[in-house]
Design a protein around this motif. Structure first.
Motif, PDB file in Angstrom:
ATOM      1  N   SER A  36      61.713 104.431  22.628  1.00  0.00           N
ATOM      2  CA  SER A  36      61.566 103.066  23.113  1.00  0.00           C
ATOM      3  C   SER A  36      61.184 103.086  24.580  1.00  0.00           C
ATOM      4  O   SER A  36      61.733 103.866  25.361  1.00  0.00           O
ATOM      5  CB  SER A  36      62.890 102.318  22.921  1.00  0.00           C
ATOM      6  N   GLU A  38      60.936 100.283  27.613  1.00  0.00           N
ATOM      7  CA  GLU A  38      61.147  98.911  28.049  1.00  0.00           C
ATOM      8  C   GLU A  38      60.512  98.755  29.419  1.00  0.00           C
ATOM      9  O   GLU A  38      60.951  99.360  30.396  1.00  0.00           O
ATOM     10  CB  GLU A  38      62.650  98.598  28.089  1.00  0.00           C
ATOM     11  N   LEU A  47      59.220  93.874  28.350  1.00  0.00           N
ATOM     12  CA  LEU A  47      58.564  94.045  27.062  1.00  0.00           C
ATOM     13  C   LEU A  47      59.042  95.387  26.522  1.00  0.00           C
ATOM     14  O   LEU A  47      58.761  96.428  27.114  1.00  0.00           O
ATOM     15  CB  LEU A  47      57.041  94.032  27.198  1.00  0.00           C
ATOM     16  N   ASP A  48      59.812  95.346  25.433  1.00  0.00           N
ATOM     17  CA  ASP A  48      60.353  96.561  24.836  1.00  0.00           C
ATOM     18  C   ASP A  48      59.516  96.920  23.617  1.00  0.00           C
ATOM     19  O   ASP A  48      59.365  96.116  22.698  1.00  0.00           O
ATOM     20  CB  ASP A  48      61.810  96.353  24.417  1.00  0.00           C
ATOM     21  N   THR A  49      58.950  98.119  23.613  1.00  0.00           N
ATOM     22  CA  THR A  49      58.148  98.615  22.502  1.00  0.00           C
ATOM     23  C   THR A  49      58.827  99.854  21.944  1.00  0.00           C
ATOM     24  O   THR A  49      59.090 100.803  22.682  1.00  0.00           O
ATOM     25  CB  THR A  49      56.723  98.962  22.967  1.00  0.00           C
ATOM     26  N   CYS A  50      59.105  99.838  20.656  1.00  0.00           N
ATOM     27  CA  CYS A  50      59.858 100.911  20.022  1.00  0.00           C
ATOM     28  C   CYS A  50      59.060 101.421  18.821  1.00  0.00           C
ATOM     29  O   CYS A  50      58.623 100.640  17.969  1.00  0.00           O
ATOM     30  CB  CYS A  50      61.207 100.346  19.580  1.00  0.00           C
ATOM     31  N   VAL A  78      57.419  99.761  13.924  1.00  0.00           N
ATOM     32  CA  VAL A  78      57.112  99.394  15.307  1.00  0.00           C
ATOM     33  C   VAL A  78      57.863  98.098  15.578  1.00  0.00           C
ATOM     34  O   VAL A  78      57.720  97.131  14.828  1.00  0.00           O
ATOM     35  CB  VAL A  78      55.594  99.190  15.534  1.00  0.00           C
ATOM     36  N   ASP A  79      58.675  98.095  16.619  1.00  0.00           N
ATOM     37  CA  ASP A  79      59.479  96.930  16.978  1.00  0.00           C
ATOM     38  C   ASP A  79      59.110  96.525  18.401  1.00  0.00           C
ATOM     39  O   ASP A  79      59.254  97.328  19.328  1.00  0.00           O
ATOM     40  CB  ASP A  79      60.963  97.302  16.875  1.00  0.00           C
ATOM     41  N   VAL A  80      58.631  95.306  18.584  1.00  0.00           N
ATOM     42  CA  VAL A  80      58.230  94.815  19.907  1.00  0.00           C
ATOM     43  C   VAL A  80      59.054  93.570  20.222  1.00  0.00           C
ATOM     44  O   VAL A  80      59.125  92.646  19.402  1.00  0.00           O
ATOM     45  CB  VAL A  80      56.719  94.485  19.945  1.00  0.00           C
ATOM     46  N   ARG A 109      60.843  88.509  18.847  1.00  0.00           N
ATOM     47  CA  ARG A 109      60.763  89.835  18.227  1.00  0.00           C
ATOM     48  C   ARG A 109      59.698  89.873  17.143  1.00  0.00           C
ATOM     49  O   ARG A 109      59.541  88.932  16.371  1.00  0.00           O
ATOM     50  CB  ARG A 109      62.114  90.191  17.622  1.00  0.00           C
TER      51      ARG A 109
END
Length: 181
Positions: A36, A38, A47-50, A78-80, A109
């Motif tokens: 992740s 952030e 903006l957190d991109t995982c 993919v979790d944004v 989300r």
């Protein structure tokens, strides 16, 4: 749903005066294995991109069969999340940590789940690609200098590329991880 998204957009656009501010944080999550990043986008926003490969549960209208019991899927995801930390200045005023984005947040989300591994998943989906979007409330804490705890909850609208979809009233997220920077 439109009202909730409008409220979230207004909160993200509002400015708060404080010395506390968000930071860029790179972390590795263990409960649902992922990397992740952030990125600070403003004084109170990130903006957190995982990106990861882990487990997911089934959404009722996206599965091809009704299976009783616990249903699980192992797949790439993919979790944004666009996050607004609303209590950083209060935490700072009380002498609590605000570094590494320690605080409570609301977020918009978007979650993408890709093709799963059918040999170790308990159900089949109509489509190998599914999406979920919605508002969420959460909290994030760092213990010591490295150990990270993240919890979030909120309703979502889930759908696939074949036109199936519905609302799920409470989507939960729990992550334990290590901050790398």
């Amino acid at each position: 749903m439109k009202r909730i998204l409008l409220i979230i957009a207004l909160v993200f656009c509002s400015a708060h005066l404080s010395d506390a501010q968000t930071q860029n944080v790179l972390r590795v999550n263990f409960l649902n294995p992922a990397v992740s990043y952030e990125m600070a986008t403003g004084k109170n926003t990130t903006l957190d991109t995982c990106l990861g490969f882990g487990y997911n549960y089934s959404y009722p209208d996206l599965t091809s069969a009704s299976i009783s019991g616990v249903q699980y899927l192992f797949a790439m995801f993919v979790d944004v999340q666009g996050r607004y930390y609303y209590n950083l200045s209060k935490r700072e005023g009380n002498g609590k940590r605000t570094d590494r984005n320690n605080g409570n947040f609301i977020a918009a989300r978007m979650l993408y789940t890709g093709p799963g591994i059918s040999q170790i998943s308990s159900f089949d989906r109509f489509d190998n690609n599914s999406f979920a979007v919605g508002p969420t409330w959460g909290l994030q804490r760092t213990y010591g200098n490295r150990f990270n705890l993240l919890f979030s909850a909120g309703p979502i609208y889930y759908f696939d590329t074949k036109g199936n979809g519905n609302i799920f009233p409470l989507n939960l997220e729990l992550n334990l991880g290590i901050n790398l920077n």
